[in-house]
Every structure is written in C-alpha cells, then in structure tokens.
Scaffold this active site. Structure first.
Site, short mmCIF file in Angstrom:
data_model
loop_
_atom_site.label_atom_id
_atom_site.label_comp_id
_atom_site.label_asym_id
_atom_site.label_seq_id
_atom_site.Cartn_x
_atom_site.Cartn_y
_atom_site.Cartn_z
N GLY A 1 29.21 -0.41 87.96
CA GLY A 1 30.09 -1.55 87.74
C GLY A 1 29.31 -2.85 87.69
O GLY A 1 28.07 -2.87 87.63
N ASP B 1 42.69 -1.26 86.72
CA ASP B 1 41.41 -1.25 87.43
C ASP B 1 41.19 -2.63 88.02
O ASP B 1 40.99 -3.62 87.30
CB ASP B 1 40.27 -0.89 86.47
N ASP C 1 33.90 2.30 81.18
CA ASP C 1 34.70 2.58 82.38
C ASP C 1 36.18 2.70 82.04
O ASP C 1 36.88 3.58 82.56
CB ASP C 1 34.46 1.50 83.44
N GLY D 1 35.17 -0.76 76.73
CA GLY D 1 34.28 -0.51 77.87
C GLY D 1 34.30 0.94 78.30
O GLY D 1 35.34 1.59 78.34
#
Length: 248
Positions: free
Chosen positions: A8, A122, A102, A100
C-alpha cells in the site's frame, strides 16, 4: 506455500497461503533500511514457491521488494496488474490497465465472496468505492482522500490549524483539534454513505458492501449504509490467493 503481498501507500500486508495454511500480517512501510525491515519480517519463514504482489507503490516494489526477493530467496515476484477480464470479473474502465492493482484484486475477491451486486469500500490512505454487478461487471467507482490525508491537508493549507490530534467522538467539538478530528471523520463517513447510496441506485436494492483497509474498523460502527455491510480485512490478499491458484 505462496507468499501474497499487498503493498500500500503506507503499509505492507502479506499472507502465507497453502493447502491448510492462511496466516496474515502487516507492518508499516519503513522509510529507511528496507532490507533490514524485510529481513526481520520474512527471513525466518519458509521460502515460498511463488510470490504474488498487488502494489500501488511500484517504485518501492521494484527497488526494494524485487531486490530483496532476488538476494534472499532467488525469486522474482509476479506483480498483478489490472486487465480487461479475469476470474469472472470484467473491467469496464476506459483504459483497463490504469485501474489500481489493489482495487482490481479486491473486486476479484468480492466477486467470489458474494453472489449478488456489491460495493467494495477500501478505507486506506485513499478511500475507494467500486461498484460490481452480480454478473461480475466492474461498472466504475470513486476515489477520495482518507482520514490521514484529510487531516494533514488542513494543517498544510491553513494558518490557524496546527494539530489534528483530537477527539472525533462528537460533532459538538469544543477545541480546534477535536473539530478537525470530528469534521474529517464524520465528513468521510458521510461521503461513504452518499456514494454507497449512489451505487445502490445503479446496482439495485440487493447490493451489499464489503469494507477493507486500515480505517474500515473505525468507519463501520458509524456507517448508516442502507445495505448490509461486512468488514473483510484481508480482501486484497484473498484476491491474490485466487489469482495465484488460477495461474498455477
């Protein structure tokens, strides 16, 4: 055993995954001496067969993670990137590759954890809310600043606010620090609620929401979502596990 890694903006999360194994952990990303940090975190674990990574910090992944894996384990990580379609999820971004990693991996996990439409929320350094149909179509989403960014931006852009270390318990704040803490927190919760309502209009009343990210546990108790909400702390790692299994 596979090592699944979620890189992250400010945290490193990982899971050791095998036939009867699922162990997760997390640590802050170090500013210096990254090799020593990874030595402390990983050097005592068994050498994995594969390392599969979702990263929003490509510079750190290439410079630190890949180098460490090569030097310590003679491995190279498979870095997941968004594509047009994978594991039943279809990416309707104008340019699918710009989504992205993620977010993409979390959508894949959400599709396999639910049997209806879902919004993936998220709550990390940035907050993302992504709409996924029951059929696996990613219809789009939004990105907004997370709590830390909201608060630090006030300090950086104003003269009279020097601290954000306040109490967010009530909107009837009686100090500047408390006013900033409460205003940013309740403002973020309100923004999440509004976007959930918009996604529910698009996906239908049966939509549910999955929350993940470092601030999910803080946001969830205050959320009036109008839809069932479940926290899944390891959502991205679960998606990486599915991708690793698919590509064996």
């Amino acid at each position: 055993m596979n090592l699944l890694v979620d890189v992250g903006n400010s945290r490193l999360k990982w899971a050791q995954a095998g036939a009867a194994l699922w162990e997760t952990a997390a640590a802050p990303l170090a500013d210096q001496d990254e090799d020593s940090m990874l030595d402390q975190l990983w050097l005592t674990m068994p050498v994995p067969q594969r390392v599969v990574v979702a990263s929003v910090n490509e510079g750190w992944t290439a410079r630190v993670l890949q180098s460490w894996l090569r030097k310590r384990w003679s491995l190279r990580a498979q870095v997941v990137r968004a594509q047009r379609e994978l594991l039943g999820v279809r990416n309707h971004y104008h340019d699918p590759a710009t989504l992205g990693a993620d977010r993409w991996v979390a959508l894949i996990a959400a599709h396999h954890l639910t049997d209806g439409p879902v919004c993936v929320v998220d709550c990390g350094t940035a907050v993302t809310l992504d709409a996924l149909s029951a059929e696996g179509d990613f219809l789009g989403g939004v990105i907004l600043p997370g709590l830390h960014l909201l608060r630090t931006s006030l300090v950086q852009a104003t003269k009279g606010i020097r601290t954000t270390d306040g109490d967010a318990a009530t909107c009837l704040a009686r100090s500047t620090a408390d006013a900033v803490a409460a205003g940013t927190f309740f403002g973020l919760v309100g923004a999440v609620e509004r976007v959930l309502a918009e996604h529910r209009r698009a996906l239908g009343p049966e939509m549910r929401a999955l929350l993940t990210g470092a601030d999910a546990r803080r946001v969830l108790p205050k959320l009036r979502a109008g839809a069932p909400v479940t926290e899944v702390p390891d959502l991205v790692l679960r998606g990486l596990a599915l991708i690793a299994e698919e590509e064996l």
